[in-house]
Write a protein that holds these residues in place. Structure first.
Motif, PDB file in Angstrom:
ATOM      1  N   ILE A  90       5.635 -10.306 -10.745  1.00 52.03           N
ATOM      2  CA  ILE A  90       6.074 -10.702 -10.039  1.00 52.03           C
ATOM      3  C   ILE A  90       7.670 -10.131  -9.266  1.00 52.03           C
ATOM      4  CG2 ILE A  90       8.068 -12.556  -9.211  1.00 52.03           C
ATOM      5  CD1 ILE A  90       7.786 -14.401 -11.078  1.00 52.03           C
ATOM      6  N   GLU A  91       7.749  -8.851  -9.850  1.00 50.90           N
ATOM      7  CA  GLU A  91       9.000  -8.199  -9.398  1.00 50.90           C
ATOM      8  C   GLU A  91       7.685  -7.701  -8.686  1.00 50.90           C
ATOM      9  OE1 GLU A  91      11.566  -4.217 -11.155  1.00 50.90           O
ATOM     10  OE2 GLU A  91      11.209  -5.787 -12.418  1.00 50.90           O
ATOM     11  N   ARG A  92       6.553  -6.446  -9.359  1.00 51.82           N
ATOM     12  CA  ARG A  92       6.402  -5.495  -8.820  1.00 51.82           C
ATOM     13  C   ARG A  92       4.934  -5.788  -7.420  1.00 51.82           C
ATOM     14  NH1 ARG A  92       3.020  -1.771 -10.584  1.00 51.82           N
ATOM     15  NH2 ARG A  92       5.173  -0.745 -11.936  1.00 51.82           N
ATOM     16  N   ILE A  93       5.284  -7.347  -6.999  1.00 48.04           N
ATOM     17  CA  ILE A  93       4.366  -8.002  -5.901  1.00 48.04           C
ATOM     18  C   ILE A  93       5.602  -7.952  -4.833  1.00 48.04           C
ATOM     19  CG2 ILE A  93       3.667 -10.527  -5.097  1.00 48.04           C
ATOM     20  CD1 ILE A  93       2.924 -11.107  -8.307  1.00 48.04           C
ATOM     21  N   LEU A  94       6.941  -8.639  -5.363  1.00 39.88           N
ATOM     22  CA  LEU A  94       7.505  -8.181  -4.468  1.00 39.88           C
ATOM     23  C   LEU A  94       7.926  -7.042  -4.071  1.00 39.88           C
ATOM     24  CD1 LEU A  94      10.331 -11.163  -5.327  1.00 39.88           C
ATOM     25  CD2 LEU A  94       8.624 -11.331  -3.969  1.00 39.88           C
ATOM     26  N   LEU A  95       8.148  -6.140  -4.952  1.00 39.42           N
ATOM     27  CA  LEU A  95       8.109  -5.111  -3.873  1.00 39.42           C
ATOM     28  C   LEU A  95       7.566  -3.948  -3.087  1.00 39.42           C
ATOM     29  CD1 LEU A  95       9.944  -2.166  -4.708  1.00 39.42           C
ATOM     30  CD2 LEU A  95       8.768  -1.297  -6.937  1.00 39.42           C
ATOM     31  N   LEU A  96       5.941  -4.074  -3.849  1.00 44.32           N
ATOM     32  CA  LEU A  96       4.850  -3.909  -3.059  1.00 44.32           C
ATOM     33  C   LEU A  96       4.932  -5.145  -1.402  1.00 44.32           C
ATOM     34  CD1 LEU A  96       2.100  -3.468  -5.901  1.00 44.32           C
ATOM     35  CD2 LEU A  96       3.261  -1.871  -4.383  1.00 44.32           C
ATOM     36  N   SER A  97       5.366  -5.813  -1.678  1.00 46.91           N
ATOM     37  CA  SER A  97       5.520  -6.262  -0.236  1.00 46.91           C
ATOM     38  C   SER A  97       6.316  -6.066   0.841  1.00 46.91           C
ATOM     39  CB  SER A  97       6.059  -8.290  -0.233  1.00 46.91           C
ATOM     40  OG  SER A  97       6.381  -8.803   0.365  1.00 46.91           O
ATOM     41  N   THR A  98       7.721  -5.392  -0.335  1.00 51.12           N
ATOM     42  CA  THR A  98       8.329  -4.321   0.276  1.00 51.12           C
ATOM     43  C   THR A  98       7.710  -3.433   0.858  1.00 51.12           C
ATOM     44  OG1 THR A  98      10.480  -5.782  -0.645  1.00 51.12           O
ATOM     45  CG2 THR A  98      10.848  -3.707   1.029  1.00 51.12           C
ATOM     46  N   LEU A  99       6.898  -2.682   0.846  1.00 56.66           N
ATOM     47  CA  LEU A  99       6.413  -1.467   0.503  1.00 56.66           C
ATOM     48  C   LEU A  99       4.911  -1.843   2.354  1.00 56.66           C
ATOM     49  CD1 LEU A  99       5.099   1.131   0.413  1.00 56.66           C
ATOM     50  CD2 LEU A  99       3.180   0.467  -1.297  1.00 56.66           C
ATOM     51  N   ILE A 100       4.430  -3.090   1.953  1.00 57.12           N
ATOM     52  CA  ILE A 100       3.583  -3.637   3.150  1.00 57.12           C
ATOM     53  C   ILE A 100       4.223  -3.831   3.899  1.00 57.12           C
ATOM     54  CG2 ILE A 100       2.237  -5.732   3.515  1.00 57.12           C
ATOM     55  CD1 ILE A 100       0.952  -5.661   0.396  1.00 57.12           C
ATOM     56  N   GLU A 101       4.993  -4.815   4.369  1.00 54.89           N
ATOM     57  CA  GLU A 101       6.011  -4.479   5.874  1.00 54.89           C
ATOM     58  C   GLU A 101       6.457  -3.969   5.765  1.00 54.89           C
ATOM     59  OE1 GLU A 101      10.342  -6.989   6.427  1.00 54.89           O
ATOM     60  OE2 GLU A 101       9.375  -8.280   4.615  1.00 54.89           O
ATOM     61  N   ALA A 102       6.804  -2.463   5.259  1.00 53.02           N
ATOM     62  CA  ALA A 102       7.520  -1.406   5.872  1.00 53.02           C
ATOM     63  C   ALA A 102       6.142  -1.191   6.396  1.00 53.02           C
ATOM     64  CB  ALA A 102       8.148  -0.581   5.207  1.00 53.02           C
ATOM     65  N   GLY A 103       5.397  -0.352   5.921  1.00 53.13           N
ATOM     66  CA  GLY A 103       3.735   0.244   6.527  1.00 53.13           C
ATOM     67  C   GLY A 103       3.398  -0.829   7.291  1.00 53.13           C
ATOM     68  N   ASN A 104       2.910  -1.848   7.346  1.00 52.12           N
ATOM     69  CA  ASN A 104       3.147  -2.447   8.426  1.00 52.12           C
ATOM     70  C   ASN A 104       3.421  -2.119   9.986  1.00 52.12           C
ATOM     71  OD1 ASN A 104       0.453  -3.201   6.878  1.00 52.12           O
ATOM     72  ND2 ASN A 104       0.987  -5.660   7.387  1.00 52.12           N
ATOM     73  N   ASP A 105       4.709  -2.655   9.925  1.00 59.63           N
ATOM     74  CA  ASP A 105       6.471  -2.338  10.821  1.00 59.63           C
ATOM     75  C   ASP A 105       5.398  -1.268  11.505  1.00 59.63           C
ATOM     76  OD1 ASP A 105       7.086  -4.672  11.013  1.00 59.63           O
ATOM     77  OD2 ASP A 105       8.792  -4.388   9.614  1.00 59.63           O
ATOM     78  N   PHE A 106       6.036   0.230  10.579  1.00 64.95           N
ATOM     79  CA  PHE A 106       5.668   1.242  11.358  1.00 64.95           C
ATOM     80  C   PHE A 106       4.210   2.454  12.000  1.00 64.95           C
ATOM     81  CE2 PHE A 106       5.569   6.032  10.688  1.00 64.95           C
ATOM     82  CZ  PHE A 106       6.192   6.162  11.452  1.00 64.95           C
ATOM     83  N   PHE A 107       2.822   1.779  10.558  1.00 62.44           N
ATOM     84  CA  PHE A 107       1.861   1.850  11.580  1.00 62.44           C
ATOM     85  C   PHE A 107       0.520   0.521  12.048  1.00 62.44           C
ATOM     86  CE2 PHE A 107       2.675   4.681   8.099  1.00 62.44           C
ATOM     87  CZ  PHE A 107       2.417   6.206   8.909  1.00 62.44           C
ATOM     88  N   GLY A 108       1.193  -0.266  12.041  1.00 63.26           N
ATOM     89  CA  GLY A 108       0.482  -1.939  11.471  1.00 63.26           C
ATOM     90  C   GLY A 108      -0.535  -1.446  10.718  1.00 63.26           C
ATOM     91  N   LYS A 109      -1.133  -2.667  10.271  1.00 55.84           N
ATOM     92  CA  LYS A 109      -2.451  -2.752   9.365  1.00 55.84           C
ATOM     93  C   LYS A 109      -3.096  -2.457   9.318  1.00 55.84           C
ATOM     94  CE  LYS A 109      -4.023  -6.706   6.922  1.00 55.84           C
ATOM     95  NZ  LYS A 109      -4.326  -8.007   7.046  1.00 55.84           N
ATOM     96  N   GLU A 110      -4.051  -1.399   9.680  1.00 53.88           N
ATOM     97  CA  GLU A 110      -5.306  -0.718   9.793  1.00 53.88           C
ATOM     98  C   GLU A 110      -4.755   0.741   9.589  1.00 53.88           C
ATOM     99  OE1 GLU A 110      -8.933   0.745   8.912  1.00 53.88           O
ATOM    100  OE2 GLU A 110      -8.001  -1.997   9.239  1.00 53.88           O
ATOM    101  N   GLY A 111      -3.873   0.710  10.165  1.00 46.79           N
ATOM    102  CA  GLY A 111      -2.993   1.694  10.380  1.00 46.79           C
ATOM    103  C   GLY A 111      -2.380   2.586   9.404  1.00 46.79           C
ATOM    104  N   PHE A 112      -1.987   1.285   8.268  1.00 49.41           N
ATOM    105  CA  PHE A 112      -1.721   1.559   7.391  1.00 49.41           C
ATOM    106  C   PHE A 112      -2.336   1.765   6.129  1.00 49.41           C
ATOM    107  CE2 PHE A 112       0.622  -0.044   3.701  1.00 49.41           C
ATOM    108  CZ  PHE A 112       1.626   0.666   3.132  1.00 49.41           C
ATOM    109  N   ARG A 113      -3.125   0.958   6.200  1.00 48.71           N
ATOM    110  CA  ARG A 113      -4.479   1.679   5.541  1.00 48.71           C
ATOM    111  C   ARG A 113      -4.927   2.588   5.473  1.00 48.71           C
ATOM    112  NH1 ARG A 113      -9.371   1.170   4.974  1.00 48.71           N
ATOM    113  NH2 ARG A 113      -9.944   1.175   7.574  1.00 48.71           N
TER     114      ARG A 113
END
Length: 154
Positions: A90-113
């Motif tokens: 759960i801790e790892r999922i929540l940390l990755l959730s923070t990463l995904i949110e920051a990446g999607n905000d900055f690059f967009g979903k496809e750009g982050f991928r």
């Protein structure tokens, strides 16, 4: 011949001097307030919560399994039974959730991928995805994203 000693007047209380600086006013755009459900308590974190996070991210189910150090079959079993994860997962999922949110905000979903497959200069030519295997590595990628948002490339 001695020079006469010059006497200076003694000031008892020196006058106070006030310094006033220019005050900069920064305009900050408030983020759109989303009414998402609060993060569940650790004991209530089920596959449904994980699925909501996983849908936002660029990772496949197999990649999620690798990031969580479990098998893909276990993820399928969690989905079928609707059961929960353990505390470290759960801790790892929540940390990755923070990463995904920051990446999607900055690059967009496809750009982050696409960025996850890149070799930025600030990581000395290593793949971004290679750093997602440890807690410190994920945190360093989150920090890198925040630096990039501020215009600091290295």
């Amino acid at each position: 011949m001695k020079k006469p000693v010059k006497k200076y007047p003694i000031i008892e209380d020196p006058p106070l001097s006030l310094v006033s600086d220019f005050e900069a006013v920064y305009q900050v755009r408030p983020k759109a307030i989303k009414k998402e459900p609060k993060e569940p308590a650790i004991k209530d974190f089920t596959y449904a919560h994980f699925k909501r996070i996983a849908d936002k991210g660029p990772f496949s189910l197999n990649e999620w399994a690798d990031l969580l150090y479990i098998s893909e079959r276990s993820l399928h079993r969690y989905a079928k039974e609707g059961s929960g994860f353990n505390g470290l997962q759960i801790e790892r999922i929540l940390l990755l959730s923070t990463l995904i949110e920051a990446g999607n905000d900055f690059f967009g979903k496809e750009g982050f991928r696409l960025w996850l497959q890149s070799r930025p200069f600030s990581l000395n030519g290593s793949l971004v995805k290679e750093h997602l295997t440890t807690h410190d590595g994920i945190q360093s990628i989150i920090d890198l994203l925040h630096r990039l948002e501020q215009g600091i490339s290295a």
